[in-house]
Enzyme design. Sequence first.
Site, PDB file in Angstrom:
ATOM      1  CE1 TYR A  47      -3.037  -3.036   0.449  1.00 23.41           C
ATOM      2  CE2 TYR A  47      -3.600  -2.257   2.630  1.00 23.41           C
ATOM      3  CZ  TYR A  47      -3.777  -3.151   1.613  1.00 23.41           C
ATOM      4  OH  TYR A  47      -4.688  -4.173   1.747  1.00 23.41           O
ATOM      5  CG  HIS A 105      -0.775  -8.532   0.296  1.00 24.20           C
ATOM      6  ND1 HIS A 105      -0.384  -7.227   0.316  1.00 24.20           N
ATOM      7  CD2 HIS A 105      -2.101  -8.498   0.059  1.00 24.20           C
ATOM      8  CE1 HIS A 105      -1.422  -6.440   0.087  1.00 24.20           C
ATOM      9  NE2 HIS A 105      -2.478  -7.194  -0.081  1.00 24.20           N
TER      10      HIS A 105
END
Length: 275
Positions: A47, A105
């Site tokens: 992110y 992730h």
Amino acid sequence: MQYVEVAGARIPSVGFGTFELESDVTQRIVRHALEVGYRHIDTAQMYNNEAAVGRALADSGVDRDEVFVTTKIWLESFRNGDLQRSLDESLQRLGVERVDLTLLHWPNPEVPLAETLQALLDARDSGRTRHIGVSNFPSKLMRQVSDIAGPGQIVTNQVEYHPFLNQRAVLDSARHLGIAVSAYCPLARGEVFGNAVLRRIGERHGKNPGQVALRWLLDQNVVALPRTRTEAHAEANFEVFDFTLSEAEHDQIDRDLQGHRRLIDPPFAPDWDRG
């Protein structure tokens, strides 16, 4: 506040997601979320806003021990040694000694799963993270993770889940394995607000369709991670602890809305249809 308790973890059931939030927005809105009462912040290396989350945590005045912080390891750091170093870098950006939860992730078939899980377990045992888990793992891979890591080691599987995406296979497998499910995109990127079924249910409770969608998840003991850029929406998304949905309302959502509306499907995503 409501919590999901699993594998020694006590996770606030409504967290604040930060996917696709720029650093300046992240710092502002995460600080506001903490002022509202959120005590679970979800970020990731990919992110590029971990530092902004860290600044918001520091500026908020909220005691660090009161906030459940989750981050995620990106695929390029799944080798043993690389994973631990990358998590150290995340801790530096966040300005904390450890995070509460570290997730893989996405699955990475190019690195042996056993190697990655050993590195993740080492990151936990060395004090870098309190708990470990995975994200975007279909049921078959989730079972493999549990077999390799051992029972009671994996806290959660974070997946896309909202009223328009059926995740029954993941939910059933997770419950059988003693793993919690966390839901990103719980508002289907805003699509829930235009849905007549959710609107009518909300009118009966004095709630908006987004709040109904979040309550639908919480009633399933799922952790919900809504994301927003606006303070008003952050506040509304947290106002979901004063009502529950009836069995008939749950049945209506499941019957009329549940389908295969997947919003996050990058080229490297796993084959969900094969379990």
